[in-house]
Design a protein around this motif. Structure first.
Motif, mmCIF file in Angstrom:
data_model
loop_
_atom_site.group_PDB
_atom_site.id
_atom_site.type_symbol
_atom_site.label_atom_id
_atom_site.label_comp_id
_atom_site.label_asym_id
_atom_site.label_seq_id
_atom_site.Cartn_x
_atom_site.Cartn_y
_atom_site.Cartn_z
ATOM 1 N N LEU A 111 -92.159 20.588 17.403
ATOM 2 C CA LEU A 111 -90.937 20.693 18.197
ATOM 3 C C LEU A 111 -90.443 22.137 18.239
ATOM 4 N N HIS A 112 -90.469 22.808 17.098
ATOM 5 C CA HIS A 112 -90.073 24.215 17.016
ATOM 6 C C HIS A 112 -90.891 25.058 17.994
ATOM 7 N N ASN A 113 -92.212 24.911 17.930
ATOM 8 C CA ASN A 113 -93.081 25.735 18.768
ATOM 9 C C ASN A 113 -92.935 25.410 20.247
ATOM 10 N N LEU A 114 -92.824 24.128 20.566
ATOM 11 C CA LEU A 114 -92.737 23.728 21.961
ATOM 12 C C LEU A 114 -91.390 24.125 22.577
ATOM 13 N N THR A 115 -90.318 23.952 21.805
ATOM 14 C CA THR A 115 -88.985 24.332 22.296
ATOM 15 C C THR A 115 -88.935 25.815 22.646
ATOM 16 N N LEU A 116 -89.421 26.649 21.731
ATOM 17 C CA LEU A 116 -89.395 28.091 21.983
ATOM 18 C C LEU A 116 -90.361 28.487 23.093
ATOM 19 N N ALA A 117 -91.520 27.801 23.185
ATOM 20 C CA ALA A 117 -92.460 28.086 24.270
ATOM 21 C C ALA A 117 -91.852 27.759 25.633
ATOM 22 N N GLN A 118 -90.948 26.789 25.658
ATOM 23 C CA GLN A 118 -90.268 26.421 26.905
ATOM 24 C C GLN A 118 -89.103 27.367 27.203
ATOM 25 N N GLY A 119 -88.854 28.336 26.303
ATOM 26 C CA GLY A 119 -87.759 29.276 26.516
ATOM 27 C C GLY A 119 -86.396 28.709 26.197
ATOM 28 N N GLN A 120 -86.355 27.643 25.377
ATOM 29 C CA GLN A 120 -85.089 26.993 25.046
ATOM 30 C C GLN A 120 -84.582 27.457 23.672
ATOM 31 N N PRO A 121 -83.262 27.555 23.498
ATOM 32 C CA PRO A 121 -82.716 27.932 22.196
ATOM 33 C C PRO A 121 -82.761 26.764 21.215
ATOM 34 N N LEU A 122 -82.916 27.111 19.945
ATOM 35 C CA LEU A 122 -83.027 26.111 18.888
ATOM 36 C C LEU A 122 -82.099 26.470 17.736
ATOM 37 N N MET A 123 -81.244 25.531 17.365
ATOM 38 C CA MET A 123 -80.409 25.671 16.171
ATOM 39 C C MET A 123 -80.822 24.603 15.166
ATOM 40 N N VAL A 124 -80.911 24.974 13.909
ATOM 41 C CA VAL A 124 -81.125 23.989 12.847
ATOM 42 C C VAL A 124 -80.040 24.183 11.801
ATOM 43 N N THR A 125 -79.691 23.114 11.091
ATOM 44 C CA THR A 125 -78.618 23.189 10.103
ATOM 45 C C THR A 125 -79.108 22.738 8.730
ATOM 46 N N ALA A 126 -78.420 23.228 7.702
ATOM 47 C CA ALA A 126 -78.774 22.889 6.320
ATOM 48 C C ALA A 126 -77.639 23.320 5.413
ATOM 49 N N GLN A 127 -77.647 22.794 4.184
ATOM 50 C CA GLN A 127 -76.647 23.206 3.204
ATOM 51 C C GLN A 127 -77.079 24.446 2.432
ATOM 52 N N THR A 128 -78.364 24.765 2.462
ATOM 53 C CA THR A 128 -78.886 25.903 1.707
ATOM 54 C C THR A 128 -79.753 26.771 2.612
ATOM 55 N N PRO A 129 -79.985 28.033 2.240
ATOM 56 C CA PRO A 129 -80.818 28.911 3.057
ATOM 57 C C PRO A 129 -82.271 28.442 3.096
ATOM 58 N N PRO A 130 -83.017 28.805 4.141
ATOM 59 C CA PRO A 130 -84.394 28.337 4.290
ATOM 60 C C PRO A 130 -85.309 28.658 3.123
ATOM 61 N N ALA A 131 -85.067 29.755 2.407
ATOM 62 C CA ALA A 131 -85.926 30.110 1.274
ATOM 63 C C ALA A 131 -85.899 29.040 0.186
ATOM 64 N N LEU A 132 -84.855 28.215 0.176
ATOM 65 C CA LEU A 132 -84.721 27.181 -0.852
ATOM 66 C C LEU A 132 -85.235 25.820 -0.390
ATOM 67 N N TRP A 133 -85.705 25.715 0.846
ATOM 68 C CA TRP A 133 -86.199 24.426 1.332
ATOM 69 C C TRP A 133 -87.620 24.199 0.831
ATOM 70 N N PRO A 134 -87.883 23.099 0.141
ATOM 71 C CA PRO A 134 -89.239 22.854 -0.388
ATOM 72 C C PRO A 134 -90.185 22.269 0.658
ATOM 73 N N LEU A 135 -90.314 22.963 1.777
ATOM 74 C CA LEU A 135 -91.213 22.501 2.838
ATOM 75 C C LEU A 135 -92.664 22.646 2.389
ATOM 76 N N VAL A 136 -93.511 21.723 2.805
ATOM 77 C CA VAL A 136 -94.896 21.734 2.337
ATOM 78 C C VAL A 136 -95.870 22.300 3.368
ATOM 79 N N ILE A 137 -95.426 22.474 4.606
ATOM 80 C CA ILE A 137 -96.291 23.073 5.627
ATOM 81 C C ILE A 137 -96.002 24.567 5.665
ATOM 82 N N PRO A 138 -96.934 25.390 5.226
ATOM 83 C CA PRO A 138 -96.668 26.831 5.099
ATOM 84 C C PRO A 138 -96.198 27.488 6.394
#
Length: 233
Positions: A111-138
């Motif tokens: 979704l991230h890649n397709l949204t930006l490829a379409q030239g659309q703005p993307l906002m995401v929200t969280a309680q902590t900064p992205p460096a603290l998100w334990p995402l598993v896809i590098p």
């Protein structure tokens, strides 16, 4: 007011989510300015970070009203229509909630890649900064960590007063004039505590003929753990 044989009937809570209902102060002004500058976001994306109750959802609705964006929770993206969502401005809420859920992370990455490829703005929200998100896809983790961040800090006195007033108004509560100044002076300084206090005040006021008074505010504050020391009358 309830009579002796009447049960208090709680009124529904209807949060006001318009721009005019969001109070801007020195503490949150920079984050709001960054959101308003969405046409100039680096790579057309922004991470909005703030503690629970800071107003991330409120700001998302303000931004959506201006841009026509769709707001979706991160949870459930694996079953969403990703191409349809990517066709317009988009806000994905609470991204850390899917950390470790590979199908959901893969959906967000697509979704991230397709949204930006379409030239659309993307906002995401969280309680902590992205460096603290334990995402598993590098690749997803690196893209989130490389996104500009706008942070909503804990409130200053002016903002905390406005937040308390809004939360009370959402519950159709009218406190005595000295209640909000008293709470701001003595309560722990956080959005979560503001919500907890207003909920407790609303519940207790249903059985009090005088409604929400300073005395009731002091009583509710005194029940906090740990209780604030030496609360004045």
């Amino acid at each position: 007011m309830t009579g002796p044989d009447q049960l208090p009937l709680p009124l529904p809570v209807r949060p006001a989510l318009g721009r005019e209902d969001y109070f801007v102060s020195r503490s949150n002004g920079l984050a709001v300015a960054l959101m308003d500058d969405w046409r100039n976001w680096p790579n057309r994306k922004l991470v909005l970070v703030g503690p629970h109750g800071a107003g991330k959802t409120h700001l998302a609705h303000v931004w959506a009203a201006e841009t026509g964006a769709t707001i979706v929770p991160a949870k459930g993206l694996e079953t969403a229509d990703i191409p349809a969502l990517a066709n317009g401005p988009l806000c994905v809420e609470d991204v850390p909630a899917i950390a470790g859920d590979r199908p959901a992370e893969e959906a967000l990455f697509h979704l991230h890649n397709l949204t930006l490829a379409q030239g659309q703005p993307l906002m995401v929200t969280a309680q902590t900064p992205p460096a603290l998100w334990p995402l598993v896809i590098p690749d997803l983790k690196s893209r989130m960590e490389g996104t500009q961040t706008a942070t909503l800090p804990n409130p200053d006195d002016t903002l905390l007063s406005a937040v308390l007033a809004k939360l009370l108004a959402d519950r159709q509560c009218v406190p005595a004039p000295d209640v909000i100044p008293y709470l701001v002076r003595h309560m722990p300084r956080s959005f979560a505590m503001a919500r907890e206090l207003v909920s407790a005040l609303d519940a207790h006021a249903m059985t009090r003929p005088k409604g929400i008074t300073r005395a009731l505010a002091r009583e509710v504050l005194s029940r906090l753990e740990p209780p604030p020391p030496n609360l004045p009358e």
